[in-house]
Design an enzyme around this catalytic site. Sequence first.
Site, PDB file in Angstrom:
ATOM      1  N   ASN A 283       0.784  -1.426   0.127  1.00  0.00           N
ATOM      2  CA  ASN A 283      -0.113  -0.008  -0.107  1.00  0.00           C
ATOM      3  C   ASN A 283       0.519   1.007  -0.115  1.00  0.00           C
ATOM      4  O   ASN A 283       0.783   1.789  -0.832  1.00  0.00           O
ATOM      5  CB  ASN A 283      -0.887  -0.155   1.347  1.00  0.00           C
ATOM      6  CG  ASN A 283      -2.064   1.291   1.229  1.00  0.00           C
ATOM      7  OD1 ASN A 283      -1.818   2.296   0.382  1.00  0.00           O
ATOM      8  ND2 ASN A 283      -2.683   1.256   2.156  1.00  0.00           N
ATOM      9  N   ASP A 284       1.864   1.546   0.911  1.00  0.00           N
ATOM     10  CA  ASP A 284       1.845   2.645   1.582  1.00  0.00           C
ATOM     11  C   ASP A 284       3.134   2.742   0.292  1.00  0.00           C
ATOM     12  O   ASP A 284       3.600   3.749  -0.025  1.00  0.00           O
ATOM     13  CB  ASP A 284       2.469   3.268   2.775  1.00  0.00           C
ATOM     14  CG  ASP A 284       1.579   3.170   3.812  1.00  0.00           C
ATOM     15  OD1 ASP A 284       0.149   3.765   3.243  1.00  0.00           O
ATOM     16  OD2 ASP A 284       1.454   3.339   5.505  1.00  0.00           O
ATOM     17  N   VAL A 285       3.445   1.994   0.140  1.00  0.00           N
ATOM     18  CA  VAL A 285       5.005   1.911  -1.170  1.00  0.00           C
ATOM     19  C   VAL A 285       4.679   1.968  -2.346  1.00  0.00           C
ATOM     20  O   VAL A 285       5.718   1.993  -3.102  1.00  0.00           O
ATOM     21  CB  VAL A 285       5.825   0.312  -1.054  1.00  0.00           C
ATOM     22  CG1 VAL A 285       6.302   0.110   0.909  1.00  0.00           C
ATOM     23  CG2 VAL A 285       4.857  -0.572  -1.289  1.00  0.00           C
TER      24      VAL A 285
ATOM     25  N   ALA B 288       0.916   3.733   7.571  1.00  0.00           N
ATOM     26  CA  ALA B 288       0.978   5.338   7.995  1.00  0.00           C
ATOM     27  C   ALA B 288      -0.146   6.004   7.776  1.00  0.00           C
ATOM     28  O   ALA B 288       0.098   7.800   8.124  1.00  0.00           O
ATOM     29  CB  ALA B 288       2.429   6.177   6.626  1.00  0.00           C
TER      30      ALA B 288
END
Lengths: 102, 465
Positions: free
Chosen positions: B394-396, B435
């Site tokens: 996700n965040d990456v 995050a």
Amino acid sequence: MEIDPLIFRLSIFILSIFVGYYVVWSVTPSLHTPLMSVTNAISSVIIVGAIIAGLSGNSESIFNTSSIFGFFAIALAAINIFGGFLVTQRMLAMYKKKKKDK
Amino acid sequence: MLSANLSAIFYLISGVLFILALRGLSSPETSRQGNLFGILGMIIAVTVTFLSIGNFSTGFIFVLIFILLGGSIGAFIAYRIPMTAMPELVAGFHSLVGLAAVFVAISAFLNPEAFNLGTKGNIKLGSLIEMSIGAAVGAITFSGSIIAFLKLQGIMSGSPIVFKGQHPLNALILISIVILIYMLCASQSSNLFWILLAVSFLIGFLLIIPIGGADMPVVISMLNSYSGWAAAGIGFTLENTALIITGALVGSSGAILSYIMCKGMNRSFFNVILGGFGATDSSSSSSNKEQRPVKSGNADDAAFLMKNASSVIIVPGYGMAVAQAQHALREMVDTLKKNDIKVSYAIHPVAGRMPGHMNVLLAEANVPYDEVFELEEINNDFANADVAFVIGANDVTNPVAKTDPQSPIFGMPVLDVEKCKSVLFVKRSLSPGYAGIDNDLFYKENTLMLFADAKKMTEDITKNL
């Protein structure tokens, strides 16, 4: 004047940090997990100290507080040595190259 | 009995073999041989220790019994552990190294004669300093790794535990450790030794509880490093070259891995250690949470898109490990390849819960390692690829890291997934990642959300291909 042996050990230590630095940077990122498990296994060479501790008892009694701690440390380090090397072996065996057949 | 000089040479040899063991890991081809070097080094070190003590009495039998006992437990674990549980296993192993270091230090403190360190209550100053540092670092490694293990295993919540005055308290304890070591060396008091150990266990615990689940790659690497420094400390006490070399190797290895992980998140080491990433930023993201349109699809749509693609890039993340979807994924890829579609895998440095976590899982599912690429190697290829298949990451993949300087993840290197012609995003819901921020990718024109369990969705797609 004689140099304290500690200085020699310190030299080995500092140089090994540099060796470690360069060797670890050359480890391919895809093998970072095996790197952790193998460093785990080799840092268990602390078993050397554990064995000395375990055998520190005298002939009348093998067991004193000091040697009992040693025996426990032996078992802990042995878990790590066997577990660490074997699990690394198991992981590394899985890394395969593309088959050439089409 | 082996002379001290000869055994020192053998210890040096085993230290060199350990260096070669790490050197082997520079490529998968040489890695297996490297591991054998490591095993050989260990055998040499243990054998030399026996020979140099030269005491093959009853005690020796007990040593063997304990080695076999520990060894069989270790071997059992090594063969039974599923690959997805590797982060927990490594954390658990770190705790054992730490505890072993503590035990050896205790033993040396109680019986310094056996180690040639002087007499009880009158231990050589240098040895006492080395011993107490080794013991303190070992204790921190032990309790810290236990917390990391509990968090990874899910026994303890992965969310950061923060309380008021946490950092001043930690600082105070760390300073007190230094003072305790100083007082211990001045007085040789065994009470102070026990207090030092207790305080070190406490600080290890306190240091790790504020660190959240997705920061575990850094924590594990850091504890890896600590376990090395603890071993080195004991190595100085025992005047053992093998232990000093190994400690330095492992210490710098863990430190480098922590650095790589921190860089992968664009965060400073201290920022991670001080913890509470998700906790501090969640408020800002919830305020601007408006409803934005999302395109969602099913397995049939996804299969259609992929069938008509000529190249597909797969982006796996921690979610794939949780769903155990790696085998299903490889089956899907096999079907794609049969249709002459080019498939590669893109791995972000902090994907998963430990360095290299995704690579091991893909290797387990028989994915050839030359189809798996690191961020820098593959990031330019997204623009030329037809489909990006994001599974459990996700965040990456969040483009916000490149566009919004206000975002907490701004500056973090991300995979340029949005440059693909179309993006398939497998996820259970629209909830934000670790995050605590929304992923802009969800709302892009070319993104199709596939709301399902990663494994089930992958299997369904394969059926529809």
